[in-house]
Design a protein around this motif. Structure first.
Motif, PDB file in Angstrom:
ATOM      1  N   LEU A  61      81.233  56.395 -98.806  1.00  0.00           N
ATOM      2  CA  LEU A  61      82.185  55.282 -98.718  1.00  0.00           C
ATOM      3  C   LEU A  61      83.353  55.552 -99.670  1.00  0.00           C
ATOM      4  N   PRO A  62      84.558  55.710 -99.167  1.00  0.00           N
ATOM      5  CA  PRO A  62      85.700  56.008-100.039  1.00  0.00           C
ATOM      6  C   PRO A  62      86.097  54.788-100.863  1.00  0.00           C
ATOM      7  N   ARG A  63      86.588  55.071-102.036  1.00  0.00           N
ATOM      8  CA  ARG A  63      87.128  54.001-102.873  1.00  0.00           C
ATOM      9  C   ARG A  63      88.531  53.670-102.366  1.00  0.00           C
ATOM     10  N   ALA A  64      88.679  52.609-101.679  1.00  0.00           N
ATOM     11  CA  ALA A  64      89.966  52.270-101.052  1.00  0.00           C
ATOM     12  C   ALA A  64      90.858  51.507-102.039  1.00  0.00           C
ATOM     13  N   PRO A  65      92.134  51.813-102.087  1.00  0.00           N
ATOM     14  CA  PRO A  65      93.063  51.057-102.939  1.00  0.00           C
ATOM     15  C   PRO A  65      93.163  49.601-102.483  1.00  0.00           C
ATOM     16  N   THR A  66      93.356  48.727-103.434  1.00  0.00           N
ATOM     17  CA  THR A  66      93.483  47.292-103.116  1.00  0.00           C
ATOM     18  C   THR A  66      94.852  46.743-103.489  1.00  0.00           C
ATOM     19  N   GLU A  67      95.765  47.613-103.894  1.00  0.00           N
ATOM     20  CA  GLU A  67      97.110  47.167-104.267  1.00  0.00           C
ATOM     21  C   GLU A  67      97.959  47.054-103.008  1.00  0.00           C
ATOM     22  N   ARG A  68      98.538  45.879-102.813  1.00  0.00           N
ATOM     23  CA  ARG A  68      99.352  45.674-101.609  1.00  0.00           C
ATOM     24  C   ARG A  68     100.769  46.159-101.855  1.00  0.00           C
ATOM     25  N   CYS A  69     101.409  46.539-100.774  1.00  0.00           N
ATOM     26  CA  CYS A  69     102.765  47.089-100.827  1.00  0.00           C
ATOM     27  C   CYS A  69     103.765  45.959-101.105  1.00  0.00           C
ATOM     28  N   ASP A  70     104.720  46.236-101.992  1.00  0.00           N
ATOM     29  CA  ASP A  70     105.740  45.230-102.308  1.00  0.00           C
ATOM     30  C   ASP A  70     106.676  44.986-101.139  1.00  0.00           C
ATOM     31  N   ARG A  71     106.915  46.012-100.344  1.00  0.00           N
ATOM     32  CA  ARG A  71     107.834  45.881 -99.200  1.00  0.00           C
ATOM     33  C   ARG A  71     107.129  45.358 -97.962  1.00  0.00           C
ATOM     34  N   HIS A  72     105.908  45.768 -97.777  1.00  0.00           N
ATOM     35  CA  HIS A  72     105.153  45.365 -96.584  1.00  0.00           C
ATOM     36  C   HIS A  72     103.841  44.737 -97.069  1.00  0.00           C
ATOM     37  N   HIS A  73     103.908  43.433 -97.303  1.00  0.00           N
ATOM     38  CA  HIS A  73     102.830  42.738 -98.005  1.00  0.00           C
ATOM     39  C   HIS A  73     101.500  42.746 -97.249  1.00  0.00           C
ATOM     40  N   HIS A  74     101.537  42.942 -95.966  1.00  0.00           N
ATOM     41  CA  HIS A  74     100.291  42.940 -95.188  1.00  0.00           C
ATOM     42  C   HIS A  74      99.609  44.308 -95.201  1.00  0.00           C
ATOM     43  N   LYS A  75     100.246  45.292 -95.877  1.00  0.00           N
ATOM     44  CA  LYS A  75      99.699  46.638 -95.936  1.00  0.00           C
ATOM     45  C   LYS A  75      99.280  46.997 -97.359  1.00  0.00           C
ATOM     46  N   TYR A  76      98.273  47.902 -97.455  1.00  0.00           N
ATOM     47  CA  TYR A  76      97.838  48.392 -98.755  1.00  0.00           C
ATOM     48  C   TYR A  76      98.526  49.712 -99.073  1.00  0.00           C
ATOM     49  N   ILE A  77      98.663  49.974-100.359  1.00  0.00           N
ATOM     50  CA  ILE A  77      99.202  51.272-100.785  1.00  0.00           C
ATOM     51  C   ILE A  77      98.057  52.280-100.737  1.00  0.00           C
ATOM     52  N   ASP A  78      97.939  52.936 -99.607  1.00  0.00           N
ATOM     53  CA  ASP A  78      96.806  53.847 -99.391  1.00  0.00           C
ATOM     54  C   ASP A  78      97.225  55.238 -98.942  1.00  0.00           C
ATOM     55  N   MET A  79      98.546  55.547 -99.037  1.00  0.00           N
ATOM     56  CA  MET A  79      99.054  56.849 -98.620  1.00  0.00           C
ATOM     57  C   MET A  79      99.752  57.528 -99.813  1.00  0.00           C
ATOM     58  N   TYR A  80      99.665  58.875 -99.821  1.00  0.00           N
ATOM     59  CA  TYR A  80     100.230  59.651-100.911  1.00  0.00           C
ATOM     60  C   TYR A  80     101.063  60.802-100.353  1.00  0.00           C
ATOM     61  N   CYS A  81     102.351  60.893-100.831  1.00  0.00           N
ATOM     62  CA  CYS A  81     103.240  61.997-100.444  1.00  0.00           C
ATOM     63  C   CYS A  81     103.223  63.013-101.577  1.00  0.00           C
ATOM     64  N   HIS A  82     102.611  64.161-101.293  1.00  0.00           N
ATOM     65  CA  HIS A  82     102.500  65.198-102.309  1.00  0.00           C
ATOM     66  C   HIS A  82     103.845  65.855-102.585  1.00  0.00           C
ATOM     67  N   ASN A  83     104.731  65.866-101.581  1.00  0.00           N
ATOM     68  CA  ASN A  83     106.042  66.485-101.752  1.00  0.00           C
ATOM     69  C   ASN A  83     106.898  65.742-102.784  1.00  0.00           C
ATOM     70  N   HIS A  84     106.822  64.417-102.752  1.00  0.00           N
ATOM     71  CA  HIS A  84     107.611  63.602-103.683  1.00  0.00           C
ATOM     72  C   HIS A  84     106.762  62.989-104.794  1.00  0.00           C
ATOM     73  N   ASP A  85     105.468  63.276-104.792  1.00  0.00           N
ATOM     74  CA  ASP A  85     104.553  62.704-105.789  1.00  0.00           C
ATOM     75  C   ASP A  85     104.722  61.183-105.848  1.00  0.00           C
ATOM     76  N   ASP A  86     104.625  60.559-104.672  1.00  0.00           N
ATOM     77  CA  ASP A  86     104.852  59.119-104.572  1.00  0.00           C
ATOM     78  C   ASP A  86     103.799  58.497-103.653  1.00  0.00           C
ATOM     79  N   VAL A  87     103.495  57.240-103.887  1.00  0.00           N
ATOM     80  CA  VAL A  87     102.517  56.538-103.067  1.00  0.00           C
ATOM     81  C   VAL A  87     103.205  55.397-102.328  1.00  0.00           C
ATOM     82  N   GLY A  88     102.564  54.932-101.274  1.00  0.00           N
ATOM     83  CA  GLY A  88     103.088  53.825-100.481  1.00  0.00           C
ATOM     84  C   GLY A  88     102.129  53.495 -99.364  1.00  0.00           C
ATOM     85  N   CYS A  89     102.531  52.514 -98.583  1.00  0.00           N
ATOM     86  CA  CYS A  89     101.710  52.164 -97.425  1.00  0.00           C
ATOM     87  C   CYS A  89     102.081  53.066 -96.253  1.00  0.00           C
TER      88      CYS A  89
END
Length: 418
Positions: free
Chosen positions: A77-105
Motif C-alpha cells: 500500500l503506497p503512502r499517498a500524499p494528503t496535501e491538496r493543490c492550491d490551484r486545483h483544490h479537488h486534487k492532491y499533490i501526488d505528481m513529481y516532475c524530476h526535470n524541474h524538481d517540482d511537485v503538483g497535482c
C-alpha cells in the motif's frame, strides 16, 4: 508531510509514524489520524471516518486501521500524499516532475509540465527510487528564513518610522520656505506702500504750495486793477502801477502754468511687476523633491581600528582632533582644537614628530601643496597657510569677515565655506 510535531518523514521506513486527519487539517485543526482510506488515500480520526463512511460515494471504500499500515501488513500500500493543490483544490499533490524538481497535482503537470519527460506518481517514485526527504535540513533553512523575515519586518518598520519622520521634516521645510516667501512678499509690499506714501506726500505738498500762491495772487489782482482804474493818477503813478500790474499778471500766469503742469490724480498708476507674477505662475511647485540613490557596494567600510596617543608634553588640555590631512611624504597633519596646535603624525609608527602653535583653535585642514596646508581659525576669522616640509611655519594668512569653517582645494582654487 509536516505536522505540529517533529516527525520522521522517511516515507519508506517501517518505524512508527504520525499522521494527521485530513478533514481536520483542512479545517485548521491538528488531530491524529487513526484510520486510512485506501481509495481516498486519506487519514481520518474516529469522528471524521464516520462522516466519511456516510457519504454515498465512499460507502464501499476500504478503510484500514492505522495499526495495519504501521505494522507493515500492507507494505504494497503506497503512502499517498494528503496535501491538496492550491490551484486545483479537488486534487492532491501526488505528481513529481524530476526535470524541474517540482511537485503538483495531475492537472498542474498537464498544464505546466506537458513537455517534461520525467514525471512520476509520487508514491511509486519514492518506493522505487528509495527516495528520502531531507526534512530536517529544510526545516533548518525555513527557520533561518523565518528569522530573516523577522529582521526584514523590523527593518521595514523602522524604515516606515523614518519615512514618516522624514515626511514631516520635508513638510516643515515647505512651510518654512512658504513663510520666507510670505515674509519677502510682505517686505516688497511694505516698500511699495512706503513709496506710494512718499510720492503722495510730495504731491500733497505741491498742492498746498500752489494754494498759498493762489491765495496771495487772488488778493493782488483786484488791488492792482483798482489802482489802475483810479481817475486821479498822474503819469508817473500810472507808469508805476502799470509795471506792478504786469508783475502781478506775470506771477499769476506762471502760477497757473505750474498748476497745469502738475500730475493729476488720474495720471497716477501702479504698475505691478509682471516678472514676479510670471515667475510664480511658471513654477508648478515652490521646490523640487529629489531622491538620492546610494549604492551600498560603493560605501567605505571599516575593517579594523587602533587607538594611538597624540598628546605631547606642552598640551594643557585633552586632545580634540577636528580634522586630519594626509601628505605625500607619509605624514598626517592633525588639527588639535583644544590645544590650539597643528601636529605632525608619522603614519608608519603613529608618533608625533612635530607641532605648531596657532593663535586660535583650528577647525579644518586642507592640503593645497605637497608641503603646504591651509587651516581655518573660525574664532579669529582667519585662514593660515602652514609649510609642513621640515619645521612647520606659517607662510601667510588671510582674514575673512565671517566665521570660516570649511575648506576645499581644487584646480588651483581654494574654496571657503561659512
Amino acid at each position: 508531510m509536516a505536522t505540529s510535531r517533529e516527525i520522521d518523514t522517511d516515507f519508506l521506513s517501517d518505524e512508527i509514524f504520525d499522521v494527521l486527519c485530513s478533514m481536520c487539517k483542512n479545517r485548521g485543526k491538528n488531530t491524529d489520524g487513526e484510520k486510512f482510506c485506501v481509495d481516498c488515500h486519506d487519514y481520518f480520526c474516529i469522528n471524521c471516518v464516520e462522516v466519511h463512511s456516510q457519504v454515498p460515494v465512499c460507502v464501499n471504500h476500504k478503510v484500514l486501521d492505522l495499526s495495519q499500515v504501521k505494522s507493515g501488513t500492507n507494505k504494497d500500500l503506497p503512502r499517498a500524499p494528503t496535501e491538496r493543490c492550491d490551484r486545483h483544490h479537488h486534487k492532491y499533490i501526488d505528481m513529481y516532475c524530476h526535470n524541474h524538481d517540482d511537485v503538483g497535482c495531475s492537472i498542474c503537470m498537464t498544464i505546466d509540465h506537458r513537455s517534461c519527460k520525467d514525471i512520476f506518481y509520487i508514491p511509486e517514485f519514492i518506493q522505487n527510487k528509495s527516495y528520502q526527504v531531507a526534512s530536517r535540513e529544510i526545516q533548518t533553512r525555513l527557520k533561518a528564513l523565518a528569522m530573516t523575515f523577522n529582521v526584514q519586518a523590523n527593518k521595514l518598520s523602522q524604515d516606515k518610522h523614518k519615512l514618516l519622520k522624514r515626511k514631516e521634516e520635508l513638510l516643515d521645510d515647505i512651510r518654512k520656505l512658504r513663510q520666507e516667501i510670505n515674509d519677502q512678499l510682505d517686505m516688497l509690499e511694505k516698500r511699495s506702500v512706503d513709496e506710494i506714501e512718499y510720492k503722495f506726500k510730495l504731491f500733497e505738498g505741491k498742492i498746498k504750495d500752489h494754494l498759498k500762491q493762489l491765495q496771495a495772487l487772488k488778493s493782488k489782482v483786484p488791488s492792482a486793477n483798482d489802482k489802475l482804474a483810479s481817475p486821479h493818477l498822474n503819469q508817473a503813478e500810472l507808469f508805476v502801477h502799470v509795471k506792478m500790474a504786469k508783475n502781478v499778471e506775470s506771477d499769476a500766469n506762471k502760477c497757473i502754468e505750474d498748476i497745469s503742469m502738475n500730475v493729476t490724480v488720474s495720471d497716477i498708476e501702479f504698475q505691478p511687476d509682471r516678472n514676479l507674477l510670471h515667475c510664480l505662475k511658471q513654477n508648478k511647485t515652490i521646490g523640487m523633491l529629489t531622491e538620492k540613490t546610494v549604492k551600498t557596494d560603493d560605501l567605505l567600510q571599516i575593517t579594523g581600528g587602533q587607538s594611538y596617543c597624540v598628546k605631547v608634553m606642552s598640551d594643557e588640555n585633552e586632545c580634540s582632533i577636528t580634522s586630519a590631512c594626509y601628505m605625500e611624504n607619509g605624514t598626517i597633519i592633525l588639527a588639535d582644537y583644544n590645544n590650539n596646535k597643528l601636529k605632525r603624525l608619522d603614519s608608519h609608527n603613529y608618533t608625533i614628530t612635530g607641532c605648531y602653535n596657532l593663535p586660535g583653535k583650528p577647525y579644518q585642514i586642507c592640503k593645497i601643496h605637497e608641503t603646504q596646508v591651509a587651516v581655518t581659525l573660525p574664532s579669529q576669522q582667519e585662514i593660515h597657510f602652514i609649510s609642513v616640509d621640515r619645521k612647520m611655519k606659517r607662510t601667510k594668512k588671510i582674514g575673512t569677515d565671517f566665521y570660516c569653517y570649511g575648506l576645499a582645494y581644487a584646480n588651483n582654487h581654494l574654496y571657503i565655506f561659512k
